[in-house]
Design an enzyme around this catalytic site. Structure first.
Site, mmCIF file in Angstrom:
data_model
loop_
_atom_site.group_PDB
_atom_site.id
_atom_site.type_symbol
_atom_site.label_atom_id
_atom_site.label_comp_id
_atom_site.label_asym_id
_atom_site.label_seq_id
_atom_site.Cartn_x
_atom_site.Cartn_y
_atom_site.Cartn_z
ATOM 1 N N TYR A 1 -2.743 -0.596 10.461
ATOM 2 C CA TYR A 1 -2.779 -1.134 9.090
ATOM 3 C C TYR A 1 -1.546 -0.702 8.313
ATOM 4 O O TYR A 1 -0.893 -1.515 7.642
ATOM 5 C CB TYR A 1 -4.044 -0.658 8.381
ATOM 6 C CG TYR A 1 -4.042 -0.924 6.895
ATOM 7 C CD1 TYR A 1 -4.270 -2.196 6.394
ATOM 8 C CD2 TYR A 1 -3.792 0.110 5.988
ATOM 9 C CE1 TYR A 1 -4.252 -2.448 5.020
ATOM 10 C CE2 TYR A 1 -3.775 -0.123 4.625
ATOM 11 C CZ TYR A 1 -4.006 -1.402 4.146
ATOM 12 O OH TYR A 1 -3.978 -1.640 2.798
ATOM 13 N N SER B 1 0.841 -1.192 0.000
ATOM 14 C CA SER B 1 0.000 0.000 0.000
ATOM 15 C C SER B 1 0.878 1.245 0.000
ATOM 16 O O SER B 1 1.987 1.247 0.553
ATOM 17 C CB SER B 1 -0.900 0.036 1.235
ATOM 18 O OG SER B 1 -1.606 1.266 1.302
#
Length: 249
Positions: free
Chosen positions: A156, A143
């Protein structure tokens, strides 16, 4: 006409929808035989498999709960039970993305993040590599948040930092076998995980942080994966390839 992945076998985790589904469809279109892993979305996975099968593609379904302590082992055992000689391409796409600040992150949320995004990715990779021939591909979906700060996704983002570091180490360790290891790092992509994009103010927020206009689509991420999985990606390893539309450059 030959396709770039003719004769290759690919395992895609979390392939029942979103980015995972798009990756599976693209690799199949490029000629690969597919193993589609899913956790709980059986109906969605079966629909994807049926569509690929109807299109003349070879496809297998594999269920495993990667949040469970034995989830990765269950997946690898199921993979070994399939009538397949090897796995040429591993795409670790499965992940969870709860939106929670540091203060809001409970031990239960933290443990699930670690179980799916960290532990299962590590041990699925460990279990699949003995089935992978020299010259294979490991592609991990990371990500853009591992290189930029976004409020509200603290834990996360940290798990995606693990993905980047693990991939770098894998590239060095697997290099003698000509197995490449890379990360594809999306930004905000139009999937179920990013419903905020269509909430009031969502697209305005994107416009402020992305260099490229518009909303990223799963197929755009799949295209980068396909490059790394194919022959043109054979000399690229240990890299984090951004697929975020130029988020927070």
């Amino acid at each position: 006409m030959n396709k770039p992945l003719d004769g290759k076998i690919a395992l895609v985790t979390g392939a029942s929808r979103g980015i995972g589904e798009a990756i599976a469809r693209r690799l199949a279109a490029d000629g690969a035989e597919l193993v589609l892993h899913y956790g709980s979305g059986r109906a969605e996975a079966e629909a994807v498999a049926a569509a690929l099968h109807d299109g003349g593609h070879r496809v297998h379904l594999l269920q495993a709960d990667l949040a469970a302590a034995d989830g990765a082992r269950h997946l690898v055992d199921g993979l070994k039970a399939l009538p397949l000689p090897r796995v040429d391409i591993l795409v670790n796409n499965a992940g969870v993305a709860p939106f929670a600040t540091l203060a809001e992150t409970t031990p239960e949320v933290f443990d699930k993040l670690l179980a799916v995004n960290v532990r299962s990715l590590f041990f699925v990779t460990q279990g699949v590599l003995p089935l992978m021939p020299d010259g294979g591909r490991v592609i991990n979906i990371g990500s853009a948040v591992s290189r930029t700060a976004f409020p509200g996704i603290t834990a996360y983002a940290a798990t995606k930092g693990f993905v980047d570091v693990l991939t770098l180490q894998l590239a060095a360790e697997l290099g003698p076998r000509r197995i490449t290891a890379n990360v594809v790092a999306p930004g905000a992509i139009d999937t179920r995980m990013s419903t905020w994009i269509h909430a009031p103010g969502g697209q305005e927020t994107l416009a402020q942080v992305q260099a490229l206009p518009g909303i990223g689509q799963p197929a755009q991420v799949a295209g980068v994966v396909a490059f790394l999985a194919g022959p043109d990606g054979a000399w690229t390893t240990g890299q984090v390839v951004d697929a975020s539309g130029g988020t927070k450059l």
